[in-house]
Design a protein around this motif. Structure first.
Motif, PDB file in Angstrom:
ATOM      1  N   ASP A   4       0.851  -1.339  -0.129  1.00  0.00           N
ATOM      2  CA  ASP A   4       0.226   0.056   0.046  1.00  0.00           C
ATOM      3  C   ASP A   4       0.963   1.426  -0.062  1.00  0.00           C
ATOM      4  OD1 ASP A   4      -2.381  -1.307   0.053  1.00  0.00           O
ATOM      5  OD2 ASP A   4      -2.649  -1.309   1.968  1.00  0.00           O
TER       6      ASP A   4
ATOM      7  N   GLU B  33       1.156   4.205  -2.973  1.00  0.00           N
ATOM      8  CA  GLU B  33       0.856   5.466  -2.443  1.00  0.00           C
ATOM      9  C   GLU B  33       2.121   6.448  -3.295  1.00  0.00           C
ATOM     10  OE1 GLU B  33       0.208   8.212   1.245  1.00  0.00           O
ATOM     11  OE2 GLU B  33       0.086   6.057   1.589  1.00  0.00           O
TER      12      GLU B  33
ATOM     13  N   ALA C 273       1.778   7.006  -6.760  1.00  0.00           N
ATOM     14  CA  ALA C 273       0.728   7.670  -7.203  1.00  0.00           C
ATOM     15  C   ALA C 273       0.920   9.066  -7.224  1.00  0.00           C
ATOM     16  CB  ALA C 273      -0.465   7.305  -6.321  1.00  0.00           C
TER      17      ALA C 273
ATOM     18  N   GLY D 287       0.257  11.574  -5.193  1.00  0.00           N
ATOM     19  CA  GLY D 287      -0.634  12.591  -4.708  1.00  0.00           C
ATOM     20  C   GLY D 287      -1.906  12.409  -5.438  1.00  0.00           C
ATOM     21  N   THR D 288      -2.396  11.724  -6.641  1.00  0.00           N
ATOM     22  CA  THR D 288      -3.282  11.623  -7.481  1.00  0.00           C
ATOM     23  C   THR D 288      -4.359  10.660  -6.988  1.00  0.00           C
ATOM     24  OG1 THR D 288      -2.493   9.526  -8.715  1.00  0.00           O
ATOM     25  CG2 THR D 288      -1.815  11.946  -9.435  1.00  0.00           C
ATOM     26  N   CYS D 289      -3.932   9.785  -6.102  1.00  0.00           N
ATOM     27  CA  CYS D 289      -5.145   8.714  -5.442  1.00  0.00           C
ATOM     28  C   CYS D 289      -5.558   8.092  -6.352  1.00  0.00           C
ATOM     29  CB  CYS D 289      -6.422   9.636  -4.641  1.00  0.00           C
ATOM     30  SG  CYS D 289      -5.876  10.771  -3.456  1.00  0.00           S
ATOM     31  N   SER D 290      -4.781   7.697  -7.557  1.00  0.00           N
ATOM     32  CA  SER D 290      -5.204   6.851  -8.649  1.00  0.00           C
ATOM     33  C   SER D 290      -4.381   5.509  -8.614  1.00  0.00           C
ATOM     34  CB  SER D 290      -5.135   7.526 -10.157  1.00  0.00           C
ATOM     35  OG  SER D 290      -5.422   6.623 -10.919  1.00  0.00           O
ATOM     36  N   ASP D 291      -5.088   4.457  -8.563  1.00  0.00           N
ATOM     37  CA  ASP D 291      -4.219   2.957  -8.628  1.00  0.00           C
ATOM     38  C   ASP D 291      -3.503   3.226 -10.083  1.00  0.00           C
ATOM     39  OD1 ASP D 291      -5.051   2.886  -6.034  1.00  0.00           O
ATOM     40  OD2 ASP D 291      -6.424   0.894  -6.675  1.00  0.00           O
TER      41      ASP D 291
ATOM     42  N   CYS E 281      -6.008  11.027 -16.068  1.00  0.00           N
ATOM     43  CA  CYS E 281      -6.999  10.901 -15.114  1.00  0.00           C
ATOM     44  C   CYS E 281      -8.428  11.227 -15.753  1.00  0.00           C
ATOM     45  CB  CYS E 281      -6.744  11.734 -13.735  1.00  0.00           C
ATOM     46  SG  CYS E 281      -5.282  11.100 -12.892  1.00  0.00           S
TER      47      CYS E 281
END
Length: 217
Positions: free
Chosen positions: A74, A78, A81, A83-87, A170
């Motif tokens: 995890d 993180e 990513a 800071g995009t909160c995109s897997d 995104c």
């Protein structure tokens, strides 16, 4: 033209739409890679080579070990990513950093030694096998698209392109997968206010009613 694109690609409709969007805006190679990522299993795995050896011998790793491996995976996702909160963005950055390191190792040593590559992936909770599967699918999609339209970005420039256009990736991910949107802001039906409980026992006559009940015979 859209039908020709969708028909030729070895992916389902929604990843294929990402490829089509990339052709429209000149980010074809980057969105081909994004499509390959969304069609593949995540390369972030909470299993170290030592844990895999235990599993292959029929010995499940202890819960504490597995819990720590999940935490590391995890954390790695993180970090990638950014800071995009995109897997998906996390996998894109992980894949491109993997390819960049592979090129650097090849430039210095002639090739990336398998042991060094395995160590690099294990430190980041990544599966080499799944990264290679993404690469293979990316190459297959690119081959099919180049029969219709030559790609306009060398794979060596994809990391730079992703840095500049993360928000666009995104946006197109949301557009291609809009059917999966879930509305979480809907309010639940209002519940009627609870009635205050009386201290008088059920069915007991009220002290102010003056009723004494039936007289005994």
């Amino acid at each position: 033209f859209v039908g020709q694109v969708l028909q030729r690609l070895p992916v389902s409709v929604h990843p294929a739409m990402l490829v089509f969007y990339g052709l429209l805006v000149g980010l074809d190679a980057l969105l081909i890679l994004t499509a390959a990522v969304t069609q593949s299993l995540s390369p972030f795995v909470p299993v170290t080579p030592e844990d895999r050896d235990l599993t292959e011998r029929g010995i499940p790793p202890p819960f504490e070990v597995l819990s720590e491996a999940l935490r590391r995976a995890d954390l790695s996702m993180e970090i990638f990513a950014r800071g995009t909160c995109s897997d998906v963005v996390a996998v894109l950055y992980a894949f491109l950093e993997w390819k960049k390191t592979e090129a650097e190792e090849a430039a210095v040593f002639g090739a990336w030694a398998e042991a060094r590559e395995a160590e690099w992936c294990a430190q980041r909770s990544l599966s080499r096998e799944r990264l290679r599967e993404i690469e293979e699918l990316y190459e297959n999609i690119t081959e099919e698209i180049e029969a219709l339209h030559p790609t306009r970005c060398a794979s060596s420039l994809l990391l730079e392109q992703l840095n500049a256009h993360t928000d666009v990736v995104c946006l197109f991910l949301c557009a291609a997968y809009a059917h999966q949107a879930v509305y979480v802001g809907q309010q639940q039906p209002a519940q009627p206010p609870s009635q205050p409980q009386s201290s008088t026992p059920p069915h007991a006559p009220s002290s102010t009613s003056g009723s004494r009940g039936p007289s005994p015979a």
